[in-house]
Design a protein around this motif. Sequence first.
Motif, PDB file in Angstrom:
ATOM      1  N   GLY A   1       0.804  -1.218   0.000  1.00 52.71           N
ATOM      2  CA  GLY A   1       0.000   0.000   0.000  1.00 52.71           C
ATOM      3  C   GLY A   1       0.834   1.263   0.000  1.00 52.71           C
ATOM      4  N   GLU A   2       0.215   2.334   0.446  1.00 46.35           N
ATOM      5  CA  GLU A   2       0.856   3.652   0.452  1.00 46.35           C
ATOM      6  C   GLU A   2       2.166   3.643   1.235  1.00 46.35           C
ATOM      7  N   ALA A   3       2.205   2.894   2.324  1.00 43.97           N
ATOM      8  CA  ALA A   3       3.407   2.887   3.163  1.00 43.97           C
ATOM      9  C   ALA A   3       4.616   2.387   2.387  1.00 43.97           C
ATOM     10  N   GLU A   4       4.410   1.377   1.539  1.00 44.67           N
ATOM     11  CA  GLU A   4       5.524   0.837   0.760  1.00 44.67           C
ATOM     12  C   GLU A   4       5.995   1.854  -0.284  1.00 44.67           C
ATOM     13  N   VAL A   5       5.052   2.556  -0.895  1.00 44.71           N
ATOM     14  CA  VAL A   5       5.437   3.588  -1.863  1.00 44.71           C
ATOM     15  C   VAL A   5       6.226   4.690  -1.160  1.00 44.71           C
ATOM     16  N   ARG A   6       5.735   5.141  -0.020  1.00 39.63           N
ATOM     17  CA  ARG A   6       6.430   6.204   0.720  1.00 39.63           C
ATOM     18  C   ARG A   6       7.840   5.774   1.109  1.00 39.63           C
ATOM     19  N   ALA A   7       7.979   4.518   1.505  1.00 44.84           N
ATOM     20  CA  ALA A   7       9.290   4.038   1.943  1.00 44.84           C
ATOM     21  C   ALA A   7      10.293   3.984   0.799  1.00 44.84           C
ATOM     22  N   LEU A   8       9.823   3.687  -0.403  1.00 41.32           N
ATOM     23  CA  LEU A   8      10.740   3.452  -1.516  1.00 41.32           C
ATOM     24  C   LEU A   8      10.956   4.668  -2.414  1.00 41.32           C
ATOM     25  N   LEU A   9      10.077   5.634  -2.361  1.00 41.55           N
ATOM     26  CA  LEU A   9      10.244   6.799  -3.233  1.00 41.55           C
ATOM     27  C   LEU A   9      11.581   7.514  -3.030  1.00 41.55           C
ATOM     28  N   PRO A  10      12.054   7.692  -1.797  1.00 40.01           N
ATOM     29  CA  PRO A  10      13.352   8.366  -1.640  1.00 40.01           C
ATOM     30  C   PRO A  10      14.528   7.554  -2.190  1.00 40.01           C
ATOM     31  N   ARG A  11      14.300   6.263  -2.456  1.00 37.09           N
ATOM     32  CA  ARG A  11      15.401   5.387  -2.843  1.00 37.09           C
ATOM     33  C   ARG A  11      15.390   5.001  -4.318  1.00 37.09           C
ATOM     34  N   TRP A  12      14.298   5.278  -5.022  1.00 35.82           N
ATOM     35  CA  TRP A  12      14.164   4.620  -6.315  1.00 35.82           C
ATOM     36  C   TRP A  12      15.164   5.108  -7.347  1.00 35.82           C
ATOM     37  N   LYS A  13      15.460   6.399  -7.383  1.00 39.93           N
ATOM     38  CA  LYS A  13      16.353   6.899  -8.431  1.00 39.93           C
ATOM     39  C   LYS A  13      17.791   6.433  -8.237  1.00 39.93           C
ATOM     40  N   LYS A  14      18.262   6.443  -7.002  1.00 39.35           N
ATOM     41  CA  LYS A  14      19.658   6.101  -6.751  1.00 39.35           C
ATOM     42  C   LYS A  14      19.892   4.607  -6.565  1.00 39.35           C
ATOM     43  N   GLU A  15      18.891   3.899  -6.040  1.00 41.60           N
ATOM     44  CA  GLU A  15      19.119   2.498  -5.685  1.00 41.60           C
ATOM     45  C   GLU A  15      18.335   1.498  -6.533  1.00 41.60           C
ATOM     46  N   LEU A  16      17.094   1.822  -6.868  1.00 39.62           N
ATOM     47  CA  LEU A  16      16.271   0.852  -7.590  1.00 39.62           C
ATOM     48  C   LEU A  16      16.380   0.980  -9.106  1.00 39.62           C
ATOM     49  N   ALA A  17      16.733   2.154  -9.583  1.00 43.04           N
ATOM     50  CA  ALA A  17      16.802   2.375 -11.035  1.00 43.04           C
ATOM     51  C   ALA A  17      18.123   1.855 -11.586  1.00 43.04           C
ATOM     52  N   LYS A  18      18.395   0.599 -11.291  1.00 41.59           N
ATOM     53  CA  LYS A  18      19.623  -0.045 -11.735  1.00 41.59           C
ATOM     54  C   LYS A  18      19.293  -1.427 -12.273  1.00 41.59           C
ATOM     55  N   GLN A  19      20.163  -1.904 -13.141  1.00 38.56           N
ATOM     56  CA  GLN A  19      19.943  -3.231 -13.712  1.00 38.56           C
ATOM     57  C   GLN A  19      19.999  -4.292 -12.620  1.00 38.56           C
TER      58      GLN A  19
ATOM     59  N   PRO B   1      14.367   6.697 -23.389  1.00 35.40           N
ATOM     60  CA  PRO B   1      15.083   5.666 -24.154  1.00 35.40           C
ATOM     61  C   PRO B   1      16.245   5.025 -23.406  1.00 35.40           C
ATOM     62  N   LYS B   2      16.791   5.709 -22.431  1.00 33.69           N
ATOM     63  CA  LYS B   2      17.919   5.161 -21.685  1.00 33.69           C
ATOM     64  C   LYS B   2      17.626   5.214 -20.189  1.00 33.69           C
ATOM     65  N   PRO B   3      18.242   4.307 -19.428  1.00 33.32           N
ATOM     66  CA  PRO B   3      19.206   3.273 -19.828  1.00 33.32           C
ATOM     67  C   PRO B   3      18.555   2.128 -20.607  1.00 33.32           C
ATOM     68  N   LEU B   4      19.340   1.500 -21.456  1.00 29.19           N
ATOM     69  CA  LEU B   4      18.800   0.494 -22.366  1.00 29.19           C
ATOM     70  C   LEU B   4      18.304  -0.760 -21.653  1.00 29.19           C
ATOM     71  N   TRP B   5      18.873  -1.078 -20.487  1.00 28.67           N
ATOM     72  CA  TRP B   5      18.507  -2.328 -19.820  1.00 28.67           C
ATOM     73  C   TRP B   5      17.032  -2.381 -19.450  1.00 28.67           C
ATOM     74  N   LYS B   6      16.407  -1.218 -19.285  1.00 30.02           N
ATOM     75  CA  LYS B   6      15.023  -1.219 -18.817  1.00 30.02           C
ATOM     76  C   LYS B   6      14.011  -1.436 -19.933  1.00 30.02           C
ATOM     77  N   ASP B   7      14.446  -1.329 -21.182  1.00 30.73           N
ATOM     78  CA  ASP B   7      13.488  -1.423 -22.286  1.00 30.73           C
ATOM     79  C   ASP B   7      12.707  -2.743 -22.295  1.00 30.73           C
ATOM     80  N   PRO B   8      13.365  -3.906 -22.067  1.00 31.85           N
ATOM     81  CA  PRO B   8      12.593  -5.159 -22.061  1.00 31.85           C
ATOM     82  C   PRO B   8      11.602  -5.275 -20.904  1.00 31.85           C
TER      83      PRO B   8
END
Length: 334
Positions: free
Chosen positions: A120-138, A175-182
């Motif tokens: 739910g909302e709690a999980e989104v709130r917890a991960l939003l501060p982390r997604w660009k630096k930590e989750l947006a990786k291959q 369009p980039k990074p390319l790894w996310k396209d699939p």
Amino acid sequence: TDVKLTTDGRLPRPLRVAAARAAYDQVAHVRERAARATGPEAAEALAAADRYEAVRDELLAGTGPDLTSYEGALGDLWHRYRTLSPADTGWLRDQVADPATGVQGIAFCLELLYAHGAAGEAEVRALLPRWKKELAKQYRTTYTEWRHPLVTLTCLAQDLAHPAADELLAWWAKPKPLWKDPLRLLTHLGAPDEAKAAELWEFVVSGGHDTGHLMTWVLLRARLDGTHPLLVAERLIGEPGVREYVLHRVLIGVADPAQPLWHYAVDPRSHSWWRRAQEVADDPRLPAEARAIGMKAAREHYVTRHPDQVRPPLTDGELTGARAWLAARTAGTD
């Protein structure tokens, strides 16, 4: 042994918890060995198993596996989470909220919460501060039963109509990074609509490399139609443009929509895939052709061919039951 260590009150609780977790799949084997033995050692083994089971649930409540383990070890435990107890749900949420949990741990926990409708909302709130630096990786999920955590987070944000959904979708559209396209089209499972279904279907029949696309389309279509995904999948048998081997895997993988199996192929070592194959083979809602796909997967599973390679190891009772199940359904057909 771990069974005995669990009940040794002289040991620190963390050590007893670790022993209880390690012994989880051992205790049934202990009972079987004791049943074949005689004398005081057999009686003591049975008593130790009784003592273990008397304290196990209390010790393990609110705990979980080591999320830094290699992915195969976590996959071997997936069948334990087919249903979630309140304690399981609490532990999974705590791990998602913990800044120390790594990408694999987030992927494992968030997928379980999302599939069971417990995110739910709690999980989104917890991960939003982390997604660009930590989750947006291959992060490769070829051999896992869970998806990339950013796919799951994007689906959740869309389902919740969270303001962050637009930002996440804009990132996927770049369009980039390319790894996310699939992986981009896998986010269509969140807040599904007919336009998303059409785009996914176009990819499915295009012959492009499937990294979960047909699975996503089946689950999406089932949500839109308010039906079981098995009934969506079975209608695709013989459909032009749908690759047979992918459909067979998807048909079994969606047998339980509360815990879809995302592994790239039917995993012959897995308890989860064995049970789903059985369920497809026995499902009276399905036509014979679809049930035959379940039977084929069951025949080819290591439970019946190489039982020593199944993880966690099968008990003698489980193996006997599996062989009896298969024999009852193949009698007179060979």
